[in-house]
Design a protein around this motif. Structure first.
Motif, PDB file in Angstrom:
ATOM      1  N   ASP A  43       5.550 -40.360  66.302  1.00 47.43           N
ATOM      2  CA  ASP A  43       5.419 -39.445  67.351  1.00 47.43           C
ATOM      3  C   ASP A  43       6.305 -38.182  67.540  1.00 47.43           C
ATOM      4  OD1 ASP A  43       3.340 -41.284  67.877  1.00 47.43           O
ATOM      5  OD2 ASP A  43       4.485 -42.233  69.509  1.00 47.43           O
ATOM      6  N   TYR A  85       3.373 -35.874  68.767  1.00 45.38           N
ATOM      7  CA  TYR A  85       2.420 -36.361  69.302  1.00 45.38           C
ATOM      8  C   TYR A  85       2.556 -36.747  70.794  1.00 45.38           C
ATOM      9  CZ  TYR A  85       0.273 -36.966  64.756  1.00 45.38           C
ATOM     10  OH  TYR A  85      -0.482 -36.967  63.539  1.00 45.38           O
ATOM     11  N   LYS A 123       2.973 -39.380  72.342  1.00 42.72           N
ATOM     12  CA  LYS A 123       2.448 -40.848  72.694  1.00 42.72           C
ATOM     13  C   LYS A 123       3.354 -41.632  73.611  1.00 42.72           C
ATOM     14  CE  LYS A 123      -1.369 -40.584  69.310  1.00 42.72           C
ATOM     15  NZ  LYS A 123      -2.146 -41.478  68.149  1.00 42.72           N
TER      16      LYS A 123
END
Length: 228
Positions: free
Chosen positions: A152, A157, A159
């Protein structure tokens, strides 16, 4: 006969207990047939935790001593054989000294025999720069879960809350032994959920947790354990 009883009320189901290995358990007694005679022993369910009211609870003193008095009386009044009686006496002595308190159950648990990163459990990720902490749990290995956090962070990302914290503040990410603390080793389940909530709550009281602010509501029981 059992079928007749069971048909009286559809909400009741009568069963019969058959002996296994020449023994059968009834209430808190195990009766065993051996050498043409019966021997009695104490029966405990496999799920028994040996917990009694702790000495420092707010219960009346008579409640605290009731269980101990009952176990002591049972040892001398039940028709136990010599071995079972000695075993029960040792068990009763150990019960008084048990450490199965809520505080001890919520303490960090590590397994030094194995690499903790190859096990499942509750973990904490620390920001190398601001020391903010993210608490999580996984039923897979902690190595696998950390790789997801790294992924991530690497690919932006966002997330996970941990990678979002680092990226949002332009903080670096460290090596596994620098940023991950394994606080409890265990398998997925309700107990692991409680452990995760406890450590999130603990960091929340310090004001340095990265998890959602409303992850764990006010918990007076956790407060008592933290203050111990």
């Amino acid at each position: 006969m059992l079928e007749s009883f069971s048909n009286i009320n559809i909400n009741l189901k009568f069963t019969i207990e058959n002996e296994k290995n020449n023994s059968i358990s009834f209430l808190d007694i195990t009766i065993k047939s051996q050498n043409n005679c019966f021997q009695a022993g104490i029966y405990r369910k496999p799920t028994s935790t040996d917990n009694i009211v702790p000495h420092d609870s707010c219960h009346p003193q008579v409640h605290k001593t009731a269980a101990i008095r009952y176990f002591a009386n049972r040892t001398v009044t039940y028709p136990l054989d010599v071995i079972s009686k000695e075993k029960e006496q040792k068990w009763s002595e150990g019960l008084i000294q048990t450490t199965n308190t809520i505080g001890n159950l919520l303490k960090p648990k590590h397994n030094n025999k194995n690499d903790p990163y190859k096990q499942s459990g509750v973990y904490q990720l620390i920001c190398p720069k601001c020391d903010m902490i993210y608490t999580g749990q996984t039923g897979r290995t902690l190595n696998e879960r950390l790789k997801e956090h790294f992924n991530d962070f690497k690919h932006i990302y966002r997330k996970s809350k941990y990678s979002t914290q680092l990226l949002g503040n332009k903080h670096p990410i460290g090596q596994i032994n620098e940023i991950m603390d394994v606080v409890y080793v265990g398998n997925k389940g309700s107990h692991l959920n409680t452990m995760e909530k406890f450590y999130i709550y603990k960091e929340t009281t310090k004001g340095n947790q990265i998890n959602d602010k409303n992850t764990v509501p006010t918990n007076k029981l956790f407060d008592v354990v933290i203050l111990q």
